[in-house]
Motif scaffolding. Structure first.
Motif, short mmCIF file in Angstrom:
data_model
loop_
_atom_site.label_atom_id
_atom_site.label_comp_id
_atom_site.label_asym_id
_atom_site.label_seq_id
_atom_site.Cartn_x
_atom_site.Cartn_y
_atom_site.Cartn_z
N PHE A 56 -6.64 -3.75 -0.97
CA PHE A 56 -5.82 -2.86 -1.81
C PHE A 56 -4.62 -2.36 -1.01
CE2 PHE A 56 -4.97 1.40 -3.71
CZ PHE A 56 -4.38 0.90 -4.85
N VAL A 57 -3.48 -2.48 -1.62
CA VAL A 57 -2.22 -2.28 -0.89
C VAL A 57 -2.13 -0.94 -0.15
CG1 VAL A 57 -0.99 -1.48 -2.96
CG2 VAL A 57 0.28 -2.52 -1.08
N LEU A 58 -2.60 0.13 -0.79
CA LEU A 58 -2.45 1.43 -0.14
C LEU A 58 -3.40 1.61 1.04
CD1 LEU A 58 -1.81 3.95 -3.06
CD2 LEU A 58 -0.18 2.65 -1.70
N ASN A 59 -4.36 0.67 1.19
CA ASN A 59 -5.26 0.74 2.34
C ASN A 59 -4.70 0.03 3.57
OD1 ASN A 59 -7.18 2.26 1.03
ND2 ASN A 59 -8.32 0.48 0.29
N LEU A 60 -3.61 -0.73 3.38
CA LEU A 60 -3.05 -1.47 4.52
C LEU A 60 -2.38 -0.50 5.49
CD1 LEU A 60 -1.45 -4.48 2.58
CD2 LEU A 60 -3.75 -4.31 3.59
N PRO A 61 -2.64 -0.70 6.79
CA PRO A 61 -2.09 0.24 7.80
C PRO A 61 -0.58 0.41 7.67
CG PRO A 61 -3.64 -1.28 8.81
CD PRO A 61 -3.47 -1.75 7.40
N ARG A 62 0.13 -0.68 7.31
CA ARG A 62 1.60 -0.59 7.31
C ARG A 62 2.14 0.36 6.25
NH1 ARG A 62 3.93 -6.22 4.81
NH2 ARG A 62 5.80 -4.96 4.62
N TYR A 63 1.32 0.71 5.27
CA TYR A 63 1.83 1.60 4.21
C TYR A 63 1.33 3.04 4.35
CZ TYR A 63 3.32 -2.79 2.12
OH TYR A 63 3.91 -4.01 1.91
N GLN A 64 0.62 3.32 5.44
CA GLN A 64 0.13 4.70 5.62
C GLN A 64 1.32 5.63 5.84
OE1 GLN A 64 -3.12 5.13 4.87
NE2 GLN A 64 -2.79 2.94 4.53
N GLY A 65 1.30 6.76 5.17
CA GLY A 65 2.39 7.73 5.28
C GLY A 65 3.53 7.46 4.32
N ALA A 66 3.33 6.50 3.38
CA ALA A 66 4.41 6.19 2.43
C ALA A 66 4.70 7.39 1.53
CB ALA A 66 4.03 4.98 1.59
N GLN A 67 5.97 7.55 1.20
CA GLN A 67 6.39 8.65 0.32
C GLN A 67 7.02 8.16 -0.97
OE1 GLN A 67 8.59 10.31 3.82
NE2 GLN A 67 8.03 12.25 2.85
N VAL A 68 7.37 6.86 -0.99
CA VAL A 68 7.98 6.28 -2.19
C VAL A 68 7.02 5.21 -2.71
CG1 VAL A 68 9.94 4.98 -3.11
CG2 VAL A 68 10.28 6.64 -1.23
N LEU A 69 6.67 5.32 -4.00
CA LEU A 69 5.79 4.32 -4.62
C LEU A 69 6.67 3.42 -5.49
CD1 LEU A 69 2.78 3.53 -4.84
CD2 LEU A 69 2.68 4.93 -6.90
N LEU A 70 6.67 2.15 -5.16
CA LEU A 70 7.45 1.17 -5.91
C LEU A 70 6.50 0.53 -6.93
CD1 LEU A 70 10.19 -0.32 -6.10
CD2 LEU A 70 9.33 -1.92 -4.38
#
Lengths: 211, 467
Positions: A67-81
């Protein structure tokens, strides 16, 4: 309400059309009588292997690794595309509460469902509509580039990519004003109390059965 | 130029027009339930505000209430706290509430019309997307979020921009076996779940006029599943006859004046719409949803779609995901899909005519061996009482259905009624989203008669061939 002015934030791509509010925050979490605490349960059924329950500790729950939001590279994201018709279905404001609680203050999509769109503005979240072709481009860039960020300027009504390409977006003036200043619109409406009383007086004459 | 039905009602409710095109819109009726109101009441408390017009709001608990023996109370502590919060908030702020043990309690969108709380030409809101139901009365009825619930409680108004108006004409007579629910699913299948976004819909034409008020409510209920702000049907004799004599309906001189005013609630012959669509009723076949969005719907005599027929990659990926989630193979005939559970009820199909239609199918028959649970959940205490007076409860029980207490139940599974992972349900509710009826549950949306027939046969059947 927290004001929204500018943001330069990490982007997470949610590459599905018609994401509904049942998916954003499943029903069992709607039993809470608070406005906060929904973040750990955002996209609960997509995010975890097990069935989530209100108030459970999510730190040790088994996560779905794909699941995309579990990937380390997206931790701390503030914009949801996101894709078209984001936020369809139930009117639950718990959906923007969960998105906000998870750290997102901006959602960018080609279209939103009406009630969700409106609910965002009441909670300091800026929903931005951009053309399909631009959204496609942003998805490609976001997936291709680790650490991909977007700069959002509400006053200027512009989204800018890391390469400096800028896209303008539309936003209703009143909503923009409230969001820029973090205004409580109930207070603004109550300034119109005389108008409301006057309307009611007329309506009571014309249709007394309504009162 | 004439006015549309929507324009007429909208204009009567403008308190103040602002320069930027937004306006303050007066709200006549505010329905309240336990899930989307606690934070709004808390907001009033924190700011020291009082309801502007407490009598405009009426509340009932519906989402969390158990459908089994109420004498035991609500065993789930979190659900109980939410229902108790509604009781306490209504008491504190002077709002009428039909509590869990009141015979008038029920799904908020069944209770409202039943009590005469919804009148033609009103503006109606509720913190619930299926508020669109009440457009069946020629009212403007919109679902709102909790912040707006608080706004309406505090000011009796909403800040709104006028949506565009789309008329959907369904001409000709509805074929046998085709209900308001099928019309709704058919339209959503055509225009998609975002087809109505930004619009108020008006449903018109001979087929719509031929629907009972309950059929019109089922149709307008699902306007939100087409993404619309609201759905409406013009007022006619059917509307007036339904409203007359209900507890909160006007009487005497007020009734006469109201009836005169309501008789104007239709779109003028020369009214112009922002968009207009037309369908032939004779083309509509009983509908069954196959996927995880209400637009993934087919006539019962069709087969699950082939990915090759998707219009683009986004749709193909959506269909692929839906097929996997639903455990279906492309090209499977709908009538070969077997089910595990049946749910008859909800704000879409929890009214007396729905139970009569389903009972007519199951009478003298038994639920199929592969069906683990068949639930009949009346939309309100009064629907339940009426059904029992007609002996429908006995018919359902003898057929192997469970006859329950009123509430939202397995439409969204906030209480104990739910699907287990992988279970497949023929459901008269309104949403087939992933997890909607329980994590991993698979929902197929159908009319009450189609759900009942599927329960007896153990798989979907074409109700037009039922004997």
């Amino acid at each position: 309400m927290q004001a929204f002015t500018t943001l330069n934030g990490l982007v997470a791509p949610m590459d599905r059309a018609n994401v509904d509010t049942d998916a954003i925050i499943p029903k069992q979490f709607l039993k809470s009588i608070k406005r906060t605490g929904y973040g750990p349960f955002l996209f609960d059924e997509w995010r975890y292997e097990d069935r989530g329950e209100p108030e459970m500790d999510c730190s040790n729950r088994p996560k779905r690794t794909d699941f995309v939001l579990n990937l380390p590279r997206y931790q701390g994201a503030q914009v949801l595309l996101a894709r078209e018709n984001f936020g369809c279905g139930s009117s639950r404001e718990h959906a923007p509460w969960a998105i906000l609680d998870c750290g997102f203050t901006c959602v960018i999509a080609p279209s939103f469902a009406d009630i969700f769109y409106n609910n965002c503005f009441k909670n300091g979240i800026l929903p931005i509509v951009l053309d399909d072709a631009i959204i496609d481009q942003l998805f490609k860039e976001c997936v291709a580039t680790e650490g991909y960020t977007l700069a959002v300027d509400l006053q200027a009504q512009a989204v800018t990519t890391p390469s400096g390409q800028s896209f303008s977006f539309e936003v209703d003036n009143f909503r923009k004003h409230c969001l820029l200043n973090g205004l409580d619109d109930i207070g603004l409406t109550l300034q119109e109390s005389d108008s409301i009383h006057a309307y009611e007086a007329g309506r009571k004459q014309a249709a007394p059965w309504l009162f | 130029m004439g006015q549309t039905l929507f324009d007429k009602v909208w204009q009567q409710h403008i308190v103040k027009q602002n320069d930027d095109g937004s306006m303050l819109l007066y709200i006549d009726r505010h329905l309240v339930h336990e899930v989307t109101s606690p934070q709004a009441f808390e907001g009033l408390r924190l700011t020291g505000r009082k309801p502007w017009e407490a009598s405009a709001a009426v509340a009932t608990p519906d989402h969390n209430v158990p459908t089994t023996d109420r004498a035991l109370g609500i065993t789930d502590a979190v659900s109980r706290a939410q229902v108790e919060a509604l009781d306490a908030n209504c008491e504190e702020f002077g709002i009428t509430e039909f509590g869990m043990n009141d015979i008038r309690q029920g799904v908020v969108h069944v209770m409202g019309p039943e009590q005469g709380l919804i009148l033609p030409g009103m503006t109606v809101v509720c913190g619930d997307s299926h508020t669109s139901t009440h457009g069946a009365f020629g009212s403007i009825a919109m679902g709102i979020g909790t912040s707006e619930v608080e706004h309406v409680l505090a000011t009796q108004c909403l800040i709104q921009k006028k949506p565009r108006v789309m008329r959907i004409n369904v001409e000709g007579a509805l074929p046998f076996g085709v209900t308001g629910k099928d019309v709704a699913l058919f339209i959503i299948g055509k225009i998609g779940t975002a087809g109505g976004t930004g619009y108020a819909l008006e449903f018109a034409g001979e087929a719509i006029r031929s629907l009972s008020m309950e059929g019109r409510m089922s149709l307008c209920n699902m306007a939100i599943e087409a993404g619309a702000r609201c759905g409406m049907v013009a007022v006619d004799d059917v509307t007036i006859a339904y409203v007359k004599g209900r507890p909160y309906s006007p009487t005497g001189e007020d009734w006469d004046a109201a009836e005169l005013m309501w008789s104007e609630l239709y779109s003028d012959g020369d009214a112009e719409f922002d968009a207009e669509l037309a369908y032939d009723a004779s083309e509509i076949v009983p509908q069954v949803s196959w996927g995880t969005s209400p637009e993934m719907v087919l006539p019962v005599n069709a087969s699950v779609p082939d990915l090759a027929t998707a219009k683009d990659d986004v749709q193909r990926e959506g269909w692929q995901r839906a097929l996997e989630y639903m455990g279906l193979e492309a090209n499977t005939p709908i009538t070969e899909i077997s089910i595990d559970k049946v749910f008859i009820g909800s704000c879409t199909n929890g009214r007396i005519e729905d139970f009569r239609a389903a009972a007519a199918i199951v009478k003298g028959k038994k639920v199929a061996a592969n069906v683990k649970l068949a639930l009949a959940v009346p939309g309100s205490g009064l629907v339940k009482a009426q059904a029992e007076a007609e002996g429908l409860d006995v018919i359902f029980r003898e057929a192997g259905f469970e006859w329950r207490e009123p509430g939202c139940s397995m439409c969204l599974a906030m209480n104990a009624d739910r699907l287990e992972p992988g279970e497949r349900c023929a459901s008269t509710s309104n949403r087939n989203f992933e997890g909607r009826q329980g994590m991993g549950g698979r929902t197929h949306l159908v009319s009450p008669a189609m759900a009942a027939a599927a329960g007896i046969a153990g798989h979907f059947v074409d109700i037009r061939d039922w004997s």
